[in-house]
Design an enzyme around this catalytic site. Sequence first.
Site, PDB file in Angstrom:
ATOM      1  N   GLU A 133       0.771  -0.822   0.077  1.00  0.00           N
ATOM      2  CA  GLU A 133      -0.344   0.019  -0.123  1.00  0.00           C
ATOM      3  C   GLU A 133       0.891   1.657   0.219  1.00  0.00           C
ATOM      4  O   GLU A 133       1.631   2.004   1.011  1.00  0.00           O
ATOM      5  CB  GLU A 133      -0.636  -0.013   1.002  1.00  0.00           C
ATOM      6  CG  GLU A 133      -1.850   1.778   1.004  1.00  0.00           C
ATOM      7  CD  GLU A 133      -2.529   1.403   2.788  1.00  0.00           C
ATOM      8  OE1 GLU A 133      -3.663   1.944   2.786  1.00  0.00           O
ATOM      9  OE2 GLU A 133      -2.418   0.298   3.512  1.00  0.00           O
TER      10      GLU A 133
ATOM     11  N   LYS B 178      -2.681  -1.823  -3.201  1.00  0.00           N
ATOM     12  CA  LYS B 178      -3.323  -1.493  -2.340  1.00  0.00           C
ATOM     13  C   LYS B 178      -3.296   0.042  -3.000  1.00  0.00           C
ATOM     14  O   LYS B 178      -2.242   0.637  -1.947  1.00  0.00           O
ATOM     15  CB  LYS B 178      -3.585  -2.065  -1.562  1.00  0.00           C
ATOM     16  CG  LYS B 178      -4.499  -0.968  -0.495  1.00  0.00           C
ATOM     17  CD  LYS B 178      -4.871  -0.787   0.831  1.00  0.00           C
ATOM     18  CE  LYS B 178      -6.350  -0.386   1.885  1.00  0.00           C
ATOM     19  NZ  LYS B 178      -7.000  -0.606   3.082  1.00  0.00           N
TER      20      LYS B 178
END
Length: 379
Positions: free
Chosen positions: A195, A237
């Site tokens: 992420e 992500k």
Amino acid sequence: MALIGAYKNVPCKLPADIAEELATTAKKLVENGKGILAADESTQTIKKRFDNIKIENTIEHRAAYRDLLFGAKGIGKFISGAILFEETLFQKNEAGTPLVNLLHNEGIIPGIKVDKGLVTIPRTDDEKSTQGLDGLAERCKEYYKAGARFAKWRAVCVIDPAKGKPTDLSIMETAWGLARYATICQQNKLVPIVEPEILADGDHTIEVCAAVTEKVLACVFKALNDHGVLLEGALLKPNMVTAGYECSTKPSTHDVGFFTVRTLKRTVPPALPGVVFLSGGQSEEEASINLNSINLLGPHPWALTFSYGRALQASVLNAWGGKKENVQKAREVLLKRAEANSLATFGKYKGGAGGTDAGASLFEKKKKKKKKTYVMMIF
């Protein structure tokens, strides 16, 4: 289809059985029509959510709320995995049932947040590095034993063209930390969700966000390659490509879709099974509509789905209000929002789920530190 033998000669140097397990789990997490529920709020973060509905942040209330989420019958039709805070992974509900069992009952894969939060990179203008690598391997072993099969690690970059942000140092720190985390997770049989969030704070245009996101993602995937990460056993992500929340020109949902897809095509290898977008402070409805626009531009070489926290939970919290008699009503709200995002993964969401409440902004502006004033005393 069986994957036996498919990973015997992969360059990541993982045992074939582990590589196969990682690839199978990653593929399940981005199964058609499903996404991830991010319920990994730290004790401090969930306090903010509870403060909004005026309930006390106790361990009992936290367990009751997660029980509400995971015990919603039929949620497994739309949710493939749930990211948990460490406390939740080992927690039981009021009836004594482990919360992870509720997920298993719905066919949902438990995951775990493994980073330890952000700290300022020394000698930078408040750019951030993520803590948590020390002892991560041992923690991953314990999480796997407890039932977790994937992990999440959040890194952030800030856009501020006037100050040259993000700096190359910030981008390299983000990429290196994510790659190191990913290798540790994979060695311990956890699928890493990578992420690299570009924060939406600022007045930058969508074009600037696209350029920065492209640069960051290119650096991240270079680092993942350098560290030998098995892409088939990992997920990304990222933020959607949007304008800063203080930008005077608000891009259309079509523009968000176009710039997001173009950025991914320029940077993300097709070996990656899927991309699970964060909502980044968008309203529940915006997050669904923009995901729908992204998927309307398909077909894509990867699954493009969601890993939402507030964009799945804001209306649920309001409906619940900490009261037992509201649990079923809140679960119905959750199911409607999850179904909306499921439809968006097919490009079939028409809008309107949740009514006007779903359009409320969830953006939380980053608080600026007060500058210290120094007074020189002359004698």
